[in-house]
Design a protein around this motif. Structure first.
Motif, PDB file in Angstrom:
ATOM      1  N   LEU A  63       0.842  -1.221   0.000  1.00 24.14           N
ATOM      2  CA  LEU A  63       0.000   0.000   0.000  1.00 24.14           C
ATOM      3  C   LEU A  63       0.862   1.250   0.000  1.00 24.14           C
ATOM      4  N   ALA A  64       0.120   2.304  -0.262  1.00 21.71           N
ATOM      5  CA  ALA A  64       0.762   3.620  -0.157  1.00 21.71           C
ATOM      6  C   ALA A  64       0.108   4.331   1.018  1.00 21.71           C
ATOM      7  N   LYS A  65       0.949   4.901   1.826  1.00 22.73           N
ATOM      8  CA  LYS A  65       0.409   5.553   3.016  1.00 22.73           C
ATOM      9  C   LYS A  65      -0.431   6.792   2.637  1.00 22.73           C
ATOM     10  N   LYS A  66      -0.042   7.494   1.568  1.00 24.64           N
ATOM     11  CA  LYS A  66      -0.764   8.716   1.202  1.00 24.64           C
ATOM     12  C   LYS A  66      -0.735   8.881  -0.312  1.00 24.64           C
ATOM     13  N   VAL A  67      -1.965   9.208  -0.854  1.00 25.34           N
ATOM     14  CA  VAL A  67      -2.081   9.488  -2.291  1.00 25.34           C
ATOM     15  C   VAL A  67      -2.697  10.887  -2.455  1.00 25.34           C
ATOM     16  N   THR A  68      -1.962  11.750  -3.134  1.00 28.10           N
ATOM     17  CA  THR A  68      -2.454  13.115  -3.383  1.00 28.10           C
ATOM     18  C   THR A  68      -3.114  13.166  -4.758  1.00 28.10           C
ATOM     19  N   LEU A  69      -4.407  13.479  -4.777  1.00 28.62           N
ATOM     20  CA  LEU A  69      -5.151  13.583  -6.037  1.00 28.62           C
ATOM     21  C   LEU A  69      -5.357  15.060  -6.371  1.00 28.62           C
ATOM     22  N   THR A  70      -4.929  15.477  -7.524  1.00 31.30           N
ATOM     23  CA  THR A  70      -5.066  16.885  -7.963  1.00 31.30           C
ATOM     24  C   THR A  70      -5.903  16.935  -9.232  1.00 31.30           C
ATOM     25  N   VAL A  71      -7.001  17.690  -9.167  1.00 30.89           N
ATOM     26  CA  VAL A  71      -7.880  17.871 -10.340  1.00 30.89           C
ATOM     27  C   VAL A  71      -7.675  19.280 -10.880  1.00 30.89           C
ATOM     28  N   LYS A  72      -7.476  19.355 -12.152  1.00 28.53           N
ATOM     29  CA  LYS A  72      -7.303  20.673 -12.806  1.00 28.53           C
ATOM     30  C   LYS A  72      -8.463  20.873 -13.784  1.00 28.53           C
ATOM     31  N   VAL A  73      -9.288  21.930 -13.543  1.00 32.59           N
ATOM     32  CA  VAL A  73     -10.443  22.260 -14.412  1.00 32.59           C
ATOM     33  C   VAL A  73     -10.076  23.482 -15.249  1.00 32.59           C
ATOM     34  N   ARG A  74     -10.245  23.356 -16.546  1.00 32.53           N
ATOM     35  CA  ARG A  74      -9.943  24.467 -17.462  1.00 32.53           C
ATOM     36  C   ARG A  74     -11.230  24.919 -18.163  1.00 32.53           C
ATOM     37  N   THR A  75     -11.377  26.241 -18.351  1.00 31.39           N
ATOM     38  CA  THR A  75     -12.539  26.806 -19.063  1.00 31.39           C
ATOM     39  C   THR A  75     -12.109  28.095 -19.746  1.00 31.39           C
ATOM     40  N   THR A  76     -13.078  28.843 -20.259  1.00 36.64           N
ATOM     41  CA  THR A  76     -12.776  30.086 -20.991  1.00 36.64           C
ATOM     42  C   THR A  76     -12.066  31.065 -20.075  1.00 36.64           C
ATOM     43  N   ALA A  77     -11.038  31.674 -20.646  1.00 40.66           N
ATOM     44  CA  ALA A  77     -10.257  32.626 -19.864  1.00 40.66           C
ATOM     45  C   ALA A  77     -11.159  33.715 -19.306  1.00 40.66           C
TER      46      ALA A  77
ATOM     47  N   LYS B  41      -5.556   8.375   2.228  1.00 41.94           N
ATOM     48  CA  LYS B  41      -4.535   7.609   2.923  1.00 41.94           C
ATOM     49  C   LYS B  41      -4.840   6.112   2.839  1.00 41.94           C
ATOM     50  N   LYS B  42      -3.683   5.377   2.974  1.00 38.10           N
ATOM     51  CA  LYS B  42      -3.755   3.912   3.016  1.00 38.10           C
ATOM     52  C   LYS B  42      -4.505   3.383   1.825  1.00 38.10           C
ATOM     53  N   ILE B  43      -3.925   3.541   0.741  1.00 38.74           N
ATOM     54  CA  ILE B  43      -4.488   3.042  -0.505  1.00 38.74           C
ATOM     55  C   ILE B  43      -3.672   1.856  -0.932  1.00 38.74           C
ATOM     56  N   LYS B  44      -4.343   0.727  -1.158  1.00 34.02           N
ATOM     57  CA  LYS B  44      -3.631  -0.469  -1.587  1.00 34.02           C
ATOM     58  C   LYS B  44      -3.097  -0.236  -2.970  1.00 34.02           C
ATOM     59  N   ARG B  45      -1.948  -0.817  -3.178  1.00 38.31           N
ATOM     60  CA  ARG B  45      -1.296  -0.640  -4.461  1.00 38.31           C
ATOM     61  C   ARG B  45      -1.964  -1.530  -5.481  1.00 38.31           C
ATOM     62  N   GLY B  46      -2.111  -0.966  -6.675  1.00 39.26           N
ATOM     63  CA  GLY B  46      -2.720  -1.722  -7.765  1.00 39.26           C
ATOM     64  C   GLY B  46      -3.246  -0.747  -8.825  1.00 39.26           C
ATOM     65  N   LYS B  47      -4.096  -1.273  -9.735  1.00 38.73           N
ATOM     66  CA  LYS B  47      -4.656  -0.447 -10.801  1.00 38.73           C
ATOM     67  C   LYS B  47      -5.995   0.154 -10.348  1.00 38.73           C
ATOM     68  N   TYR B  48      -6.203   1.434 -10.730  1.00 36.73           N
ATOM     69  CA  TYR B  48      -7.421   2.136 -10.307  1.00 36.73           C
ATOM     70  C   TYR B  48      -8.070   2.862 -11.500  1.00 36.73           C
ATOM     71  N   THR B  49      -9.424   2.941 -11.417  1.00 33.09           N
ATOM     72  CA  THR B  49     -10.179   3.805 -12.338  1.00 33.09           C
ATOM     73  C   THR B  49     -10.882   4.852 -11.477  1.00 33.09           C
ATOM     74  N   ALA B  50     -10.643   6.097 -11.841  1.00 28.93           N
ATOM     75  CA  ALA B  50     -11.247   7.202 -11.068  1.00 28.93           C
ATOM     76  C   ALA B  50     -12.380   7.834 -11.893  1.00 28.93           C
ATOM     77  N   THR B  51     -13.468   8.118 -11.231  1.00 33.41           N
ATOM     78  CA  THR B  51     -14.537   8.906 -11.874  1.00 33.41           C
ATOM     79  C   THR B  51     -14.497  10.310 -11.261  1.00 33.41           C
ATOM     80  N   VAL B  52     -14.123  11.265 -12.089  1.00 36.17           N
ATOM     81  CA  VAL B  52     -13.987  12.663 -11.616  1.00 36.17           C
ATOM     82  C   VAL B  52     -15.208  13.465 -12.164  1.00 36.17           C
ATOM     83  N   GLN B  53     -16.008  13.913 -11.257  1.00 33.74           N
ATOM     84  CA  GLN B  53     -17.232  14.651 -11.647  1.00 33.74           C
ATOM     85  C   GLN B  53     -17.142  16.112 -11.179  1.00 33.74           C
ATOM     86  N   TYR B  54     -16.843  17.017 -12.150  1.00 34.25           N
ATOM     87  CA  TYR B  54     -16.826  18.473 -11.858  1.00 34.25           C
ATOM     88  C   TYR B  54     -18.263  18.982 -12.012  1.00 34.25           C
TER      89      TYR B  54
END
Length: 689
Positions: free
Chosen positions: A610-624, A659-672
């Motif tokens: 596992l990983a003790k900590k996973v930082t997830l960063t979402v970047k949303v882009r739109t019209t300037a 925190k405490k994320i088991k190591r392996g493959k993941y699919t994330a659903t990001v809903q802005y």
């Protein structure tokens, strides 16, 4: 009211002159048509009467009444003056007050006299007592008579009052009423009632009034020892010591119908044909002067030794009068003069303009023409009697004026917009006339050319480009030869602005936030291209005034408008000729801006499982320039399942640590989730821990 002048010749019945008692007679105040010239005659050698016969040389005007006494003669002139003359030192004429100008009746007695004024008050003179010469100031009378120091007055209510000595010679009987006339002599007093009966009182029982056999007396005469009346049929009745030789008067013809009677020691009468009849002992009195032969005598009075008569003079009683308005086209109507005596031939008339006769205008009506403009008009009546020619002239009218005109002005159509052709119409009217000439229209103080008047009207087309607003119009008529000019009252002509219509469009149509969009106002108006400005409004934001060019004005909507529907309006200001207007609301839709999102995962503190900590960063882009702030939901599917929510900041970044994320493959659903101005977006990235 019939006013009389009275005479009483002596104060005591026993007074004898030449062996005969002194008589007393009176004269009636004549109506205006009977006034005339005075004639006197009698015994010019009589000691007392001689001075009363010659008429003063300056007494040349007509008289309306005459009275004679034993030693005096008196008259009231037509203008109300009193003249008395006679024997030297006789108070009845020497004591007459000066300045009497409104007398109506005169009474003379031996040593005294009195005048009745137009308003009924009395002036007395002579006599031996102050009470006689100062009648009560409140006393008013319609007839008077005096005898020595006693005066008799018929009050307006028909009762009889006395003034003078405390104990009158002949006291008034109790209950005497309804009296119209009174005469006094040295032996009795005679009163005429309105019903034609007569009352008599005094010192001589022989003067008891005889039976009139139903006849009505209209005039009385009273002398010493004798009395008489004239009946309404022109016959007479005398009683007492009447002189011999009385003629018979049957009243059937003018020659036998009595109109004036004087009874006494010498008596006289005038018949309706103007002839004087006299009888008695004094030949100088009973011999009528030749100058009266054939003359229209109307009054006679007699004394002891002299007599007097009034002969009607030929004169105008009323002057001609003119009725009507002295205006060209109007008809004047004349009422001819009337005369005291009938002319030999019918009177004739003549109209005058100024001092010139108007040719052919001899009738009683005159239609005024242009020839009489500015001249005063009069009418003259001419009449001839014997060798006397009379011309009686009316008062002149004011100068003949032109016919008064009235000018009115109207406009058609009434209130209408700029560009409309309007017609002014002036209408000129004048009574009984058809005005010609010209009319000048004035618009806002500027006069135009004269326009010919046709059938009473004149027209003028107002310029179609007359500015919007109120304009003052008058029409002035010039007048013509017979009709005076006139000016209308002000007419306010209202020129309305042209109605405008303002519409709105937007370009592009629907677009997202921060898109530059232009709204266009189109102003349309009948008759031309409008100028002025348009003010746009969206929400609470109002644009500066935008100029209208070729009927259009534009404005770029603020780019900061939020997504949604916005109500936009445009208000046109109007200009000199076009009215303002406001467009209907235009709903402008603004869609949300598109957005994209990306996820980045970074693990730390990894172990084999596992990983003790996973930082997830979402970047949303739109019209300037648009903030994507909001929230994002991240759902992990893999060996460890997690669902976390994070805030997206204004820069479009959201960071979350799991925190405490088991190591392996993941699919994330990001809903802005999006926000007011930014659309939502969902991504499903895959990653390996």
């Amino acid at each position: 009211m019939r006013l009389r002048h009275f005479l009483a010749a002596t104060a005591v019945s026993s007074l004898i002159v030449g062996g005969a008692a002194v008589p007393a007679h009176s004269a009636t105040t004549l109506p205006a048509e009977k006034v005339g010239t005075l004639s006197t005659w009698g015994n010019t050698g009589h000691f007392w009467a001689a001075a009363a016969i010659p008429i003063p040389e300056d007494l040349t005007g007509p008289v309306k009444s005459v009275a004679v006494g034993f030693r005096a003669t008196g008259v009231v002139t037509l203008d109300g003056h009193v003249r008395v003359w006679g024997a030297a030192f006789a108070p009845e004429w020497m004591s007459v007050p000066a300045g009497i100008t409104d007398a109506e009746a005169l009474s003379l007695s031996l040593g005294s006299g009195a005048a009745l004024h137009t308003d009924g008050h009395i002036t007395a003179w002579g006599g031996e007592t102050e009470e006689f010469s100062a009648p009560p100031s409140e006393l008013r009378a319609k007839a008077i008579a005096v005898i020595s120091d006693t005066g008799y007055a018929v009050r307006p209510d028909g009762t009889v009052a006395t003034w003078g000595i405390a104990n009158p010679i002949f006291p008034v009987p109790n209950g005497l009423a309804d009296v119209t006339d009174v005469e006094a002599s040295t032996t009795s007093v005679l009163a005429l009632r309105s019903d034609g009966t007569v009352a008599s009182w005094g010192s001589t029982g022989a003067l008891e009034v005889p039976d009139f056999e139903g006849k009505k007396a209209v005039q009385i005469s009273n002398g010493p020892g004798a009395s008489g009346v004239i009946f309404e049929d022109g016959t007479i009745k005398t009683w007492g010591t009447v002189p011999d030789g009385e003629p018979t008067f049957d009243g059937l013809t003018p020659a036998t119908k009595v109109i004036s009677l004087a009874i006494g020691n010498n008596s006289a009468a005038v018949t309706a044909d103007g002839v004087v009849h006299a009888w008695g002992a004094e030949t100088a009195v009973t011999t009528i002067p030749d100058e009266l032969t054939g003359e229209p005598v109307n009054t006679v009075v007699v004394g002891m030794a002299h007599a007097a008569a009034i002969t009607t003079i030929f004169r105008d009683l009323t002057k001609p009068t003119i009725a009507g308005t002295p205006t060209v086209g109007q008809i004047l109507t004349a009422t001819p003069a009337t005369f005291s005596l009938a002319p030999d031939a019918p009177a004739t008339g003549q109209w005058y303009a100024g001092e010139d006769p108007i040719a052919g205008e001899t009738g009683t009506t005159l239609t005024l023409g242009v020839a009489q403009l500015g001249q005063a008009i009069s009418y003259r009546t001419s009449a001839t009697r014997g060798d006397e020619d009379l011309v009686s002239s009316s008062d002149a009218t004011a100068a003949v004026a032109k016919i008064t005109s009235t000018t009115s002005v109207s406009v058609a159509p009434g209130t209408s917009p700029v560009g409309t052709v309007r017609t002014l119409t002036a209408t000129v009217t004048a009574p009984d006339a058809s005005p010609t000439g010209t009319v000048t229209f004035t618009v806002d103080g500027t006069a135009g050319d004269a326009t010919a008047l046709t059938a009473g009207t004149a027209t003028l087309a107002l310029p179609a480009d007359l500015a919007a607003g109120d304009h003052t119009v008058t029409a002035a008529y010039s007048g013509d030869a017979s009709v005076a000019g006139s000016t209308s009252v002000n007419l306010v002509v209202t020129v309305a602005k042209v109605v405008s219509t303002t519409s709105l469009t937007v370009s592009p149509g629907t677009s997202p936030v921060r898109t530059g969009r232009t709204v266009t106002a189109t102003v349309t108006a009948l008759g031309g291209t409008s100028t002025g400005s348009v003010t746009f409004k969206v929400g609470t934001t109002t644009s500066p005034a935008r100029p209208v060019s070729d009927g259009k004005a534009t404005w770029v909507l603020p780019v900061g408008l939020a997504a949604g529907t916005h109500a936009v309006t445009a208000t046109y200001s109007g200009d000199a000729t076009t009215a303002g207007s406001t467009s209907p609301v235009l709903n402008v839709g603004i869609s949300k801006a598109a957005a994209s999102a990306a996820l980045k995962a970074r693990a730390t503190g990894k172990t084999r499982k596992l990983a003790k900590k996973v930082t997830l960063t979402v970047k949303v882009r739109t019209t300037a320039g648009i903030s994507p702030a909001g929230k994002v939901t991240i759902t992990l599917k893999g060996k460890t399942k997690k669902r976390v929510v994070a805030k997206v900041n204004a820069n479009g970044v959201a960071t979350v640590v799991v925190k405490k994320i088991k190591r392996g493959k993941y699919t994330a659903t990001v809903q802005y989730a999006g926000n007011t101005n930014v659309k939502a977006v969902t991504i499903r990235p895959k990653f390996k821990i």
